[in-house]
Structure formats: C-alpha cells, structure tokens
Scaffold this motif. Structure first.
Motif, PDB file in Angstrom:
ATOM      1  N   ASN A 157      43.122  49.056  41.561  1.00  0.00           N
ATOM      2  CA  ASN A 157      41.871  49.589  41.009  1.00  0.00           C
ATOM      3  C   ASN A 157      41.580  50.960  41.623  1.00  0.00           C
ATOM      4  OD1 ASN A 157      40.626  49.123  43.579  1.00  0.00           O
ATOM      5  ND2 ASN A 157      40.142  47.015  42.979  1.00  0.00           N
TER       6      ASN A 157
ATOM      7  N   SER B 215      41.530  41.183  47.752  1.00  0.00           N
ATOM      8  CA  SER B 215      40.640  42.319  47.516  1.00  0.00           C
ATOM      9  C   SER B 215      39.999  42.829  48.804  1.00  0.00           C
ATOM     10  CB  SER B 215      39.543  41.938  46.520  1.00  0.00           C
ATOM     11  OG  SER B 215      38.776  40.849  47.017  1.00  0.00           O
TER      12      SER B 215
ATOM     13  N   LYS C  52      39.097  51.750  43.719  1.00  0.00           N
ATOM     14  CA  LYS C  52      38.190  51.659  44.862  1.00  0.00           C
ATOM     15  C   LYS C  52      38.803  52.127  46.174  1.00  0.00           C
ATOM     16  CE  LYS C  52      35.618  47.772  42.829  1.00  0.00           C
ATOM     17  NZ  LYS C  52      35.171  46.365  43.018  1.00  0.00           N
TER      18      LYS C  52
ATOM     19  N   ASP D  75      43.447  50.144  46.683  1.00  0.00           N
ATOM     20  CA  ASP D  75      42.826  48.827  46.778  1.00  0.00           C
ATOM     21  C   ASP D  75      43.232  48.030  45.540  1.00  0.00           C
ATOM     22  OD1 ASP D  75      41.610  49.650  49.075  1.00  0.00           O
ATOM     23  OD2 ASP D  75      39.554  49.304  48.389  1.00  0.00           O
ATOM     24  N   THR D  76      43.093  46.709  45.627  1.00  0.00           N
ATOM     25  CA  THR D  76      43.402  45.855  44.482  1.00  0.00           C
ATOM     26  C   THR D  76      42.287  44.848  44.273  1.00  0.00           C
ATOM     27  OG1 THR D  76      44.503  44.030  45.669  1.00  0.00           O
ATOM     28  CG2 THR D  76      45.836  45.977  45.151  1.00  0.00           C
ATOM     29  N   ASP D  77      42.353  44.172  43.120  1.00  0.00           N
ATOM     30  CA  ASP D  77      41.477  43.022  42.933  1.00  0.00           C
ATOM     31  C   ASP D  77      42.188  41.795  43.498  1.00  0.00           C
ATOM     32  OD1 ASP D  77      43.389  42.212  41.047  1.00  0.00           O
ATOM     33  OD2 ASP D  77      42.166  42.771  39.321  1.00  0.00           O
ATOM     34  N   ASP D  78      41.628  40.628  43.285  1.00  0.00           N
ATOM     35  CA  ASP D  78      42.224  39.426  43.870  1.00  0.00           C
ATOM     36  C   ASP D  78      43.489  38.965  43.146  1.00  0.00           C
ATOM     37  OD1 ASP D  78      40.638  39.054  46.097  1.00  0.00           O
ATOM     38  OD2 ASP D  78      39.107  37.928  45.012  1.00  0.00           O
ATOM     39  N   ASN D  79      43.884  39.680  42.100  1.00  0.00           N
ATOM     40  CA  ASN D  79      45.161  39.423  41.441  1.00  0.00           C
ATOM     41  C   ASN D  79      46.164  40.544  41.710  1.00  0.00           C
ATOM     42  OD1 ASN D  79      44.711  36.884  39.886  1.00  0.00           O
ATOM     43  ND2 ASN D  79      43.066  38.100  38.991  1.00  0.00           N
TER      44      ASN D  79
END
Length: 590
Positions: free
Chosen positions: A101, A574, A103, A93-97
């Motif tokens: 991460n 995300s 998760k 998973d990633t963050d909005d950038n």
C-alpha cells in the motif's frame, strides 16, 4: 523483496514474514488449519496509552555469536536480521494480506502495459545522519546485489527480469540500463523497466524488485569486494528506520537509540537493547522476567506457560524446516547450480526412503506439545489456495521406505545397505546446533534411518555450530551428503529465489528442466490468471514431493513472552516490516 533466510534452529525460526496469503485466499494472522492450545493467543498485546521513554530489553535466541552484517543486501541469517530490526525498515508497508500500500516510506505504481514499476520515496524519509533517501540509494542497492565482487547471496534469476541486470552482473555493463532516475541521482524516484511483468508484483516479497535501500553517499567510497567486511557495515551502519545503532558488542548485543530524523515521528522508547541468549537459558529468562520481549522455545513450553505478568502472543510464520540432499555444486563462473549425476544422493528412491523413515509427527508431539507440526509441501498453508491441501508429504512409513530401497537395488550386506553398484554407502548428515532437545531429536532421526539399513552418521559426530553450518552449505563442503535446514519465506509464494537454477541459495544444487519449466510458469504472464497460477503451484508441489530433492519437515507456532507493561507490540503483517515489529509504536504503559 522480503528476504528468505537460512533458519538457525529446529522447528523453524527466521526472520521474515508472517501469516497471511499473498494473492490467494486469506487466513487470519495467528491462525492455521492446526488446532491446539496456542489458538487462544492473540497476535497483539492489549492496546493501551503509552508513556514516552524507557529502555526495552529484547532477547534473540542463538547458540552462537551473531555475525553482525548490517546490510539487507549482504546479510543472510535470521539472527542478523533480528538484531538489526529497530533500525531496519522496508520501502513499503502492506496490509494483512501482504499487498503493498501507500502508507510506507515509498509508493509503488505498476504499469503492466509498458512493463515498469515506479518507486517514489516520500520526502522526509531520511537516513539517521539526516540525509534524504534518494534515487541513487535505491539504484545502489541493486548494484550491491548484482556486482559479483560483493558475492551477495541474494542475487537471483528473478532480478534478471530487470532490463540490463544480467549484463551488469556479468560485467558487460557499468550500469543497470533498466533502472531510470527521471529526476537524477538526488531525486526520489526510480523507474524500473522489466522484460516481463509478473503476477506477484503487487505483493511484498515478490522477488522482482528490491524492497530495501543502501546509503550510497555513505558507502560509495568502499569497494564492492570490501563492503561486507567494512566497519560501515559491521560497526557503524546507517538505516532510515526509527532507531539508530548506538553501541555494539560484537556477536553479543546491540543498543539502539531513536533516529531523530525518523519520518513517522519520534519513537516512544528511549532505548532498545537487543541481547543474544542461549537456547538453554531461554525458559529461565522468561520466568525471571529478564527481558521485555523474548521468544519461547516450543520444546520448553510447559516450563513457561504459567508465567505471570507477561502476555503471550503467537503467530504461525511463513517458515519451514526441511531435509536437503547435496546433488551438485554452485558454479560461480557460470552463475548457476550444476548437478552431478554421480552424486551419492542423486537417487530419488534413496531420498524418498529417507523421508518416509522420519517420524516427524511423533517427534513434534513428544517435544513441543503440538506447537510444532509436520508440513506436507514446500508451500505453507498460509498461502491459501496456492497450498495443495491434497498433498500427503512424507508421513512415517518404515515398510514403504524399505520397499522403495529394495526395489531400487539398495541391498543389505550385513547391517547396512550398499549402493546399487555394490559399493558401501555411508551418508554424512549435517544438523544445526539448538536447544537441549536438538541432539536427541537428531539422534532419533538417525536411529530411524538405521532401522531401514542406511548407515547415516552425524557429520563430525556432533551438531554443527550455525556459522560453520552456513559456511559449509554456501561453499558446498564435500563432506556433507544431506542436511537439515530451514527457510523463512518471503510473503509472495514464488519458490524461485530458493530453488531456481541461478540462485546461490539453492543449497541442494538440484537443477532439472521440469523444475525450471514449472517455476517459469508460476511466474509467467499467464499466471496473472489466478486459476492458472494455482494449478502450476500444485503441479510444482507434486513434482517436488515426488523428486524429494528437498523434503518438507515441519513448521511451528512462534510464541513470544511480552512484558505486560508493554503496548503497541503486534505480529500482524500490517504492523511489521521484514517480518519484525515496527518498534516506533512500541512503548511502556502509562
């Protein structure tokens, strides 16, 4: 690694990634420097309580049947990716950038000092047959990519940064020495040993490690050269995502039901039915509410914008259309692109003139009400300061186009120009099928090229069906001189996977020492210094615009019509994997 794909429609479509910056200054998920009517749209539908159950009907627009290659390693088209999305899930998973991460299904730990990446799959992440995803599954995905017998288009020089990868690819080793399984094949961890650490490795889509997994226990008995045609890939694939394939109507539709072993929990929907529809029936389908999720066609926005009982959500994807010029071929034995110095299109002046003759701004305004827009470089503005905001690209300028051709010796003999050696010049142009506006748009560009004396002809006298289009590109059909195509980009901005000397996806087949040098610098250890990397990205964009082997054309807003009874649907990075919705959280409102 998020997958770059050929796009199947004008204005840009496919398939991966969304809006924000990877390692650069960020922009917000549905925004862009362009300001027009779509800015009022959100990237998500309203969040409300969802009930359990229901069948979600999703449309995928294509004017040809999908090929149905249900393998992340072997698939190359956006449509295959779209129809597989309920089952497909990346490791991270990633963050909005787009920063990776912890998760997601797996965690990532980088060690710059010893040049390793440790990937650990979480316990309970299981295939839809109940088997735990293992270290061997992760290693096997690299073997599929690198084994020449699979002819995987996604193998690239970036992967050769892994110790032993090239030796395995060249048949000099039976295993990939740089992939270590400390707990054995049935463990959940691999350690990847690199020759060099790269600045984009903290972000999804970096290209240096693969972000998907292949079920070794399920596919191990299938020879590598039979994988792509195997029923286990084409009819009965395994994924570890929220849904599993229940029914396939070849080329037309896919029905997905919940994967009872899904590691995040039970999906809210009982069923997802994804069906392909033609471009010409899309707008009427939106107005008639035939589907719960369907992407609007920008050229038909005026027909659907007032539709009731839908939420329109939008994003600017990491995508672009481009004009490419065939200047060489792929040498499978050498594993690299080889330029032909005598190729018809291997003249910078000719390519530049073709770019300046295209009235892209006028076309986008006329047919899409500004929802599509010309792009000046091959690095999208969503990548923040990696994007060269001073780049001009190829704006419409017939006077300049004519002057360039005159200076380069392309003299007119009657209506048409001839080559500098005096021989006739006929340019065969391949463009993809699309909606009802595709033909007039392409004919418009051909007329613009005619205005500067270039005898450009549409290949075969008509638009090319997408599967045939892809086949001609991949196999260097000698009848193609130039083509209009598109990319959906990975969420790490390095252009290596599309335009390097050793990637089969470099469909123009251009190779120059300067291009190799710039791409090496972009991905070098020096580029851990952000300022240095930005500088090299800007130099590469300037070089590519000057050489014009690939001319950037346009991008577009992606607008989706979503049933207003649906909640949990979002286009934010995300909330996506492989640029697609995480379908486990989508449901009908209570």
């Amino acid at each position: 690694m998020k997958k770059s794909k050929i796009l199947s429609s004008i204005g840009v479509v496919t398939a991966a990634a969304l809006t924000l910056v990877a390692c650069g200054k960020s922009n917000n998920g549905g925004s862009n420097q362009n300001v027009n009517s779509v800015d009022k749209f959100s990237a998500s539908v309203p969040s409300k309580a969802a009930r359990q159950g229901g069948t979600l009907k999703v449309a995928v627009r294509t004017d040809t049947p999908f090929t149905g290659i249900f393998s992340d390693e072997l698939s190359t088209t956006s449509v295959d990716s779209e129809v597989s999305q309920p089952g497909e899930e990346e490791l991270f998973d990633t963050d909005d950038n787009f920063k990776i991460n912890d998760k997601g299904p797996a965690t990532l730990k980088l060690n710059v000092k010893v040049k390793t990446a440790t990937i650990t799959v979480k316990k309970g992440v299981k295939w839809s047959d109940g088997k735990q995803v293992t270290a061997k599954d992760m290693e096997y995905s690299y073997e599929i990519l690198a084994n020449k017998k699979t002819a995987a288009q996604r193998y690239s020089s970036q992967l050769e940064n892994i110790e032993g990868m090239k030796e395995y690819h060249d048949g000099q080793a039976k295993t990939i020495s740089g992939i270590e399984m400390p707990d054995g094949e049935n463990g959940r961890q691999i350690i990847i040993h690199f020759k060099q650490m790269k600045p984009g490795m903290t972000n999804s889509g970096n290209g240096y490690f693969w972000e998907y997994v292949a079920p070794y226990h399920y596919l191990k008995d299938v020879p590598f050269d039979k994988l792509q045609s195997s029923d286990k890939i084409r009819k009965h694939p395994l994924y570890f995502g929220p849904f599993k394939l229940a029914k396939l109507v070849r080329g037309e539709s896919v029905t997905w039901v919940p994967n009872k072993y899904y590691w995040r929990g039970t999906p809210k929907l009982n069923k997802i039915v994804i069906s392909v529809i033609s471009s010409n029936s899309t707008s009427q389908s939106i107005k008639d509410h035939k589907f719960d999720v369907i992407q609007a066609i920008n050229t038909q926005w005026d027909q659907v914008k007032d539709t009731k009982n839908v939420n329109f959500v939008a994003q600017i994807p990491l995508q672009y259309n481009y004009i490419g010029f065939r200047v060489g071929k792929w040498d499978a034995k050498k594993g690299k692109n080889v330029m032909n110095p005598k190729a018809k299109m291997n003249n910078k002046a000719l390519r530049q003139a073709i770019g300046y003759a295209m009235n892209v701004d006028a076309v986008d305004k006329r047919y899409t009400e500004g929802l599509s827009f010309r792009v000046p470089t091959l690095i999208p503005a969503q990548f923040g300061d990696y994007f060269d905001k001073n780049a001009k690209g190829y704006s419409y300028n017939l006077k300049r186009a004519n002057a360039i051709l005159d200076k380069a010796g392309y003299k007119k003999k009657g209506k048409w120009r001839v080559q500098p050696n005096g021989k006739p010049l006929v340019i065969n142009y391949m463009a993809r099928q699309g909606d009802s506006t595709q033909e007039p748009i392409e004919q418009n560009y051909i007329q613009q090229w005619h205005k500067i004396g270039l005898n450009v002809k549409l290949l075969g006298g008509r638009l090319t069906e997408f599967n045939s289009f892809e086949d001609k590109l991949q196999h260097d059909d000698p009848s193609v001189d130039m083509f209009e195509a598109g990319w959906s980009l990975a969420s790490e901005p390095s252009p290596n996977i599309m335009y390097s000397e050793t990637t089969p996806m470099n469909y123009s087949r251009f190779v120059t020492p300067e291009n190799n040098k710039l791409m090496d610098e972009i991905d070098s250890t020096k580029s851990f210094n952000h300022k240095y990397r930005v500088q090299k990205f800007h130099e590469w964009q300037e070089y590519m615009n000057d050489q014009a082997f690939i001319i950037p054309e346009d991008n577009k807003y992606q607008v989706y019509a979503v049933n207003d009874r649906i909640t949990g649907y979002s286009l934010k990075p995300s909330q996506n994997t492989n640029g697609h919705q995480l379908w486990w959280q989508v449901g009908f409102i209570k």
